[in-house]
Design an enzyme around this catalytic site. Structure first.
Site, PDB file in Angstrom:
ATOM      1  N   HIS A  18      -5.224 -57.931  -0.576  1.00  0.00           N
ATOM      2  CA  HIS A  18      -4.166 -58.612   0.198  1.00  0.00           C
ATOM      3  C   HIS A  18      -4.575 -58.728   1.669  1.00  0.00           C
ATOM      4  CE1 HIS A  18      -1.157 -56.785  -2.870  1.00  0.00           C
ATOM      5  NE2 HIS A  18      -1.212 -58.086  -3.113  1.00  0.00           N
ATOM      6  N   LYS A  42      12.771 -56.149 -10.795  1.00  0.00           N
ATOM      7  CA  LYS A  42      11.579 -55.309 -10.990  1.00  0.00           C
ATOM      8  C   LYS A  42      11.869 -53.896 -10.518  1.00  0.00           C
ATOM      9  CE  LYS A  42       7.278 -58.003 -10.798  1.00  0.00           C
ATOM     10  NZ  LYS A  42       6.129 -58.284  -9.912  1.00  0.00           N
ATOM     11  N   ARG A  91      -7.812 -64.772  -7.387  1.00  0.00           N
ATOM     12  CA  ARG A  91      -8.865 -63.816  -7.746  1.00  0.00           C
ATOM     13  C   ARG A  91      -9.772 -64.356  -8.838  1.00  0.00           C
ATOM     14  NH1 ARG A  91      -4.569 -59.195  -8.624  1.00  0.00           N
ATOM     15  NH2 ARG A  91      -3.696 -61.053  -9.552  1.00  0.00           N
ATOM     16  N   SER A 129      -2.271 -54.581  -7.213  1.00  0.00           N
ATOM     17  CA  SER A 129      -1.415 -53.421  -6.931  1.00  0.00           C
ATOM     18  C   SER A 129      -1.207 -52.599  -8.201  1.00  0.00           C
ATOM     19  CB  SER A 129      -0.057 -53.880  -6.399  1.00  0.00           C
ATOM     20  OG  SER A 129      -0.214 -54.603  -5.209  1.00  0.00           O
TER      21      SER A 129
END
Ligand code: PNS
Length: 161
Positions: A18, A42, A91, A129
Site C-alpha cells: 500500500h 466486515k 498486483r 493485508s
C-alpha cells in the site's frame, strides 16, 4: 485546478505494498487522500481509528498525503472531497477483473472521475493485508511486509513478542 486523488481501501492493516502505491501516487498528484472504508459488514482486525492512526504514522513524511475514512459509495466520497481521480494498485492478473468492474461502475456513476492503476512493485506482488494477518497470527515475522509500527501493532493484537 489541483489534481486530487483518493486512494481507497480497507487497510486492515496498511502494508508496504500500500505504502509503495501511496508514495508513488503522491509524486504524481497534488494531493492524495488515503480513505479507509468503514465497512460494517466486515469484521476487521483493526478499528477504523487504529487503521487511520497507522496510516498517519507511516505517511507522516509525505506532506501532500492526508488520511480519512468514508462510508457508503466511494464515488460520493470522491465528489465530496472535490477529487478528480481514484488510484489503485494492481498486483496480478487476479486483481484485474474485480478492479475493472469497480472502475467501470465508478465511471458509470460519475464519468468526470478517472481511475488510475499503478502496477505494484514486483517485490510486493504477493502481498495483502490478509496474508500479513495470517502470518502474524501464527507469530511468524512480518518485518519485511509491513512498516515497523504496524508490526508492533500486530504483535500487540496477537499478543506475541
Ligand atoms: O482494500 P479493499 O478492501 O480491496 O478496498 C475495496 C474498496 C474500499 C476500494 C471498495 O470496496 C470500495 O470502493 N467500496 C466502497 C463501496 C463502493 O463504492 N463500491 C463500488 C460501487 S458498487
Amino acid at each position: 485546478m489541483a489534481s486530487i486523488a483518493v486512494c481507497p481501501g480497507s487497510f486492515d492493516p496498511v502494508t508496504l505494498g500500500h505504502l509503495d502505491i501511496i508514495t508513488r501516487g503522491a509524486k504524481v498528484f497534488d494531493k492524495v487522500i488515503v480513505a479507509v472504508l468503514n465497512n460494517r459488514n466486515k469484521q476487521p482486525l483493526f478499528t477504523v481509528e487504529e487503521r487511520m492512526e497507522l496510516l498517519r504514522e507511516t505517511t507522516k513524511d509525505l506532506k501532500n498525503v492526508e488520511v480519512d475514512h468514508f462510508n457508503g459509495l466511494l464515488i460520493d466520497y470522491v465528489k465530496k472531497q472535490n477529487a478528480n481521480a481514484i488510484i489503485k494498485g494492481l498486483r496480478a492478473v487476479s486483481d484485474f477483473e474485480y478492479e475493472l468492474q469497480m472502475a467501470a461502475i465508478n465511471r458509470k456513476l460519475d464519468e468526470e472521475v478517472e481511475t488510475f492503476f499503478m502496477m505494484t512493485n514486483n517485490k510486493y506482488s504477493y502481498l495483502s493485508s490478509s496474508i500479513v494477518k495470517e502470518v502474524a497470527k501464527y507469530q511468524a515475522p512480518v518485518g519485511d511486509l509491513v512498516p515497523e509500527v504496524v508490526e508492533e501493532a500486530l504483535r500487540k493484537k496477537y499478543a506475541f513478542s
